[in-house]
Motif scaffolding. Structure first.
Motif, PDB file in Angstrom:
ATOM      1  N   ARG A  52       0.677  -1.161  -0.204  1.00 60.88           N
ATOM      2  CA  ARG A  52       0.163   0.107   0.029  1.00 60.88           C
ATOM      3  C   ARG A  52       0.833   1.291   0.022  1.00 60.88           C
ATOM      4  O   ARG A  52       0.681   2.289  -0.619  1.00 60.88           O
ATOM      5  CB  ARG A  52      -0.906   0.037   1.164  1.00 60.88           C
ATOM      6  CG  ARG A  52      -1.886   1.118   1.108  1.00 60.88           C
ATOM      7  CD  ARG A  52      -2.920   1.111   2.526  1.00 60.88           C
ATOM      8  NE  ARG A  52      -3.540   2.181   2.681  1.00 60.88           N
ATOM      9  CZ  ARG A  52      -3.376   3.582   2.989  1.00 60.88           C
ATOM     10  NH1 ARG A  52      -2.035   3.526   3.496  1.00 60.88           N
ATOM     11  NH2 ARG A  52      -4.187   4.413   2.961  1.00 60.88           N
ATOM     12  N   SER A  53       1.678   1.358   1.019  1.00 71.18           N
ATOM     13  CA  SER A  53       2.629   2.544   0.995  1.00 71.18           C
ATOM     14  C   SER A  53       4.041   2.279   0.384  1.00 71.18           C
ATOM     15  O   SER A  53       4.484   1.413   0.305  1.00 71.18           O
ATOM     16  CB  SER A  53       2.732   2.974   2.461  1.00 71.18           C
ATOM     17  OG  SER A  53       3.341   1.934   3.187  1.00 71.18           O
ATOM     18  N   GLY A 119       9.289  10.562 -16.606  1.00 72.46           N
ATOM     19  CA  GLY A 119       8.987  12.065 -16.976  1.00 72.46           C
ATOM     20  C   GLY A 119       7.553  12.826 -16.610  1.00 72.46           C
ATOM     21  O   GLY A 119       7.242  13.718 -17.031  1.00 72.46           O
ATOM     22  N   SER A 120       7.146  12.216 -15.329  1.00 70.62           N
ATOM     23  CA  SER A 120       5.967  12.494 -14.734  1.00 70.62           C
ATOM     24  C   SER A 120       6.492  12.896 -13.274  1.00 70.62           C
ATOM     25  O   SER A 120       7.278  12.086 -12.677  1.00 70.62           O
ATOM     26  CB  SER A 120       5.140  11.745 -14.721  1.00 70.62           C
ATOM     27  OG  SER A 120       3.858  11.956 -13.806  1.00 70.62           O
ATOM     28  N   GLU A 121       5.947  14.033 -12.634  1.00 72.04           N
ATOM     29  CA  GLU A 121       6.208  14.581 -11.318  1.00 72.04           C
ATOM     30  C   GLU A 121       4.861  14.369 -10.444  1.00 72.04           C
ATOM     31  O   GLU A 121       3.816  14.952 -11.106  1.00 72.04           O
ATOM     32  CB  GLU A 121       6.964  15.869 -11.253  1.00 72.04           C
ATOM     33  CG  GLU A 121       8.211  15.658 -11.611  1.00 72.04           C
ATOM     34  CD  GLU A 121       9.011  16.945 -11.164  1.00 72.04           C
ATOM     35  OE1 GLU A 121       8.308  17.963 -10.836  1.00 72.04           O
ATOM     36  OE2 GLU A 121      10.460  16.954 -11.356  1.00 72.04           O
ATOM     37  N   ARG A 122       4.686  13.983  -9.174  1.00 68.46           N
ATOM     38  CA  ARG A 122       3.717  13.738  -8.482  1.00 68.46           C
ATOM     39  C   ARG A 122       4.296  13.834  -7.098  1.00 68.46           C
ATOM     40  O   ARG A 122       5.297  13.423  -6.759  1.00 68.46           O
ATOM     41  CB  ARG A 122       3.047  13.039  -8.597  1.00 68.46           C
ATOM     42  CG  ARG A 122       3.552  11.466  -8.595  1.00 68.46           C
ATOM     43  CD  ARG A 122       2.591  10.355  -9.160  1.00 68.46           C
ATOM     44  NE  ARG A 122       1.288  10.485  -9.563  1.00 68.46           N
ATOM     45  CZ  ARG A 122       0.299   9.712  -9.137  1.00 68.46           C
ATOM     46  NH1 ARG A 122       0.265   8.620  -8.510  1.00 68.46           N
ATOM     47  NH2 ARG A 122      -1.186  10.048  -9.237  1.00 68.46           N
ATOM     48  N   GLU A 123       3.415  14.509  -6.213  1.00 68.38           N
ATOM     49  CA  GLU A 123       3.804  14.501  -4.831  1.00 68.38           C
ATOM     50  C   GLU A 123       3.174  13.242  -4.117  1.00 68.38           C
ATOM     51  O   GLU A 123       2.086  12.479  -4.395  1.00 68.38           O
ATOM     52  CB  GLU A 123       2.928  15.236  -4.138  1.00 68.38           C
ATOM     53  CG  GLU A 123       3.981  16.821  -3.866  1.00 68.38           C
ATOM     54  CD  GLU A 123       3.411  17.564  -2.728  1.00 68.38           C
ATOM     55  OE1 GLU A 123       2.352  17.448  -2.008  1.00 68.38           O
ATOM     56  OE2 GLU A 123       4.026  18.558  -2.144  1.00 68.38           O
ATOM     57  N   ILE A 124       3.992  12.451  -3.096  1.00 68.82           N
ATOM     58  CA  ILE A 124       3.795  11.064  -2.752  1.00 68.82           C
ATOM     59  C   ILE A 124       4.086  11.108  -1.291  1.00 68.82           C
ATOM     60  O   ILE A 124       5.114  11.937  -0.666  1.00 68.82           O
ATOM     61  CB  ILE A 124       4.512   9.935  -3.450  1.00 68.82           C
ATOM     62  CG1 ILE A 124       6.188   9.978  -3.111  1.00 68.82           C
ATOM     63  CG2 ILE A 124       4.027   9.834  -4.833  1.00 68.82           C
ATOM     64  CD1 ILE A 124       6.850   8.816  -3.554  1.00 68.82           C
ATOM     65  N   ASP A 125       3.421  10.164  -0.412  1.00 69.43           N
ATOM     66  CA  ASP A 125       3.836  10.088   0.921  1.00 69.43           C
ATOM     67  C   ASP A 125       4.698   8.897   1.001  1.00 69.43           C
ATOM     68  O   ASP A 125       4.468   7.754   0.349  1.00 69.43           O
ATOM     69  CB  ASP A 125       2.559   9.767   1.734  1.00 69.43           C
ATOM     70  CG  ASP A 125       1.541  10.859   1.798  1.00 69.43           C
ATOM     71  OD1 ASP A 125       1.953  11.909   1.354  1.00 69.43           O
ATOM     72  OD2 ASP A 125       0.462  10.440   2.227  1.00 69.43           O
ATOM     73  N   LEU A 140       8.152   1.401  -4.335  1.00 65.93           N
ATOM     74  CA  LEU A 140       6.929   2.427  -4.520  1.00 65.93           C
ATOM     75  C   LEU A 140       5.808   1.441  -4.583  1.00 65.93           C
ATOM     76  O   LEU A 140       5.397   0.725  -5.398  1.00 65.93           O
ATOM     77  CB  LEU A 140       6.902   3.161  -6.062  1.00 65.93           C
ATOM     78  CG  LEU A 140       8.218   4.015  -6.012  1.00 65.93           C
ATOM     79  CD1 LEU A 140       8.503   4.583  -7.508  1.00 65.93           C
ATOM     80  CD2 LEU A 140       8.004   5.251  -4.937  1.00 65.93           C
ATOM     81  N   GLY A 141       4.666   1.800  -3.590  1.00 65.77           N
ATOM     82  CA  GLY A 141       3.363   1.048  -3.299  1.00 65.77           C
ATOM     83  C   GLY A 141       2.235   1.604  -4.317  1.00 65.77           C
ATOM     84  O   GLY A 141       2.443   2.686  -5.024  1.00 65.77           O
ATOM     85  N   ARG A 142       1.143   1.063  -4.307  1.00 65.24           N
ATOM     86  CA  ARG A 142       0.266   1.342  -4.961  1.00 65.24           C
ATOM     87  C   ARG A 142      -0.415   2.638  -4.800  1.00 65.24           C
ATOM     88  O   ARG A 142      -1.015   3.222  -5.946  1.00 65.24           O
ATOM     89  CB  ARG A 142      -1.059   0.270  -4.989  1.00 65.24           C
ATOM     90  CG  ARG A 142      -1.793   0.371  -3.707  1.00 65.24           C
ATOM     91  CD  ARG A 142      -2.912  -1.021  -3.718  1.00 65.24           C
ATOM     92  NE  ARG A 142      -3.413  -0.957  -2.535  1.00 65.24           N
ATOM     93  CZ  ARG A 142      -2.775  -1.994  -1.647  1.00 65.24           C
ATOM     94  NH1 ARG A 142      -1.944  -2.795  -1.826  1.00 65.24           N
ATOM     95  NH2 ARG A 142      -3.541  -1.991  -0.396  1.00 65.24           N
ATOM     96  N   THR A 143      -0.286   3.393  -3.766  1.00 70.03           N
ATOM     97  CA  THR A 143      -0.922   4.784  -3.702  1.00 70.03           C
ATOM     98  C   THR A 143       0.054   5.820  -4.429  1.00 70.03           C
ATOM     99  O   THR A 143      -0.466   6.790  -4.654  1.00 70.03           O
ATOM    100  CB  THR A 143      -0.817   5.093  -2.083  1.00 70.03           C
ATOM    101  OG1 THR A 143       0.403   5.155  -1.450  1.00 70.03           O
ATOM    102  CG2 THR A 143      -1.870   4.277  -1.437  1.00 70.03           C
TER     103      THR A 143
END
Length: 169
Positions: A52-53, A119-125, A140-143
């Motif tokens: 998950r995380s 090539g993509s950027e996103r915020e993650i926990d 890198l988990g599914r969230t």
């Protein structure tokens, strides 16, 4: 023949999952990812939709308070022989129990940072963990991959490899 009547576009309710506007990016089960806010330009990451995380290996971590808010400092190696050690700090986003693949529960610190992948950027926990015995310093988990990526478990490094430098003579 009449043309079809256009349908009204209704934004999803907050409880609905985000709608993909573009086709998702295809990933292999392992890729190189970056965490630019932490000074990590490239690190081997296992894409694990069973988890998950997400988790980041740290060799050491310490807590402190900055402007009245909890922060964490940490030191890590990127899992590449001869790579420099990275030291970073981040505000503590959360702290919660995580169950690892062996069924052991531990309380872990989570930070929120930018993931740069394919090539993509996103915020993650991402939680900070001791992954010393693992082959990948980042998981890198599914969230972290939801609504932006799909994973082909039969492929690897679809977005390139980081080349190791030749040894100095």
């Amino acid at each position: 023949m009449s043309s079809p009547i256009p349908q009204a576009q209704v934004p999803p309710a907050p409880s609905d999952p985000p709608v993909l506007l573009n086709p998702p990016i295809l990933l292999g089960w392992r890729e190189f990812a970056a965490l630019p806010r932490l000074g990590i330009a490239a690190m081997r990451a296992k894409i694990d939709t069973g988890a998950r995380s997400s988790a980041l290996h740290v060799d050491a971590q310490w807590r402190f308070v900055e402007a009245g808010a909890p922060w964490v400092g940490f030191r890590l190696s990127r899992g590449v022989v001869g790579a420099s050690v990275v030291e970073a700090t981040a505000p503590v986003f959360d702290e919660r129990e995580v169950t690892d693949s062996g069924g052991h529960r531990t309380r872990r610190v989570f930070i929120r940072t930018v993931l740069s992948l394919a090539g993509s950027e996103r915020e993650i926990d991402i939680n900070l963990a001791d992954r010393r015995g693992m082959r990948f310093p980042m998981l890198l988990g599914r969230t972290a991959v939801a609504h932006a990526f799909t994973v082909d478990p039969s492929r690897s490094f679809l977005h390139g490899r980081v080349r190791r430098r030749a040894p100095r003579a």
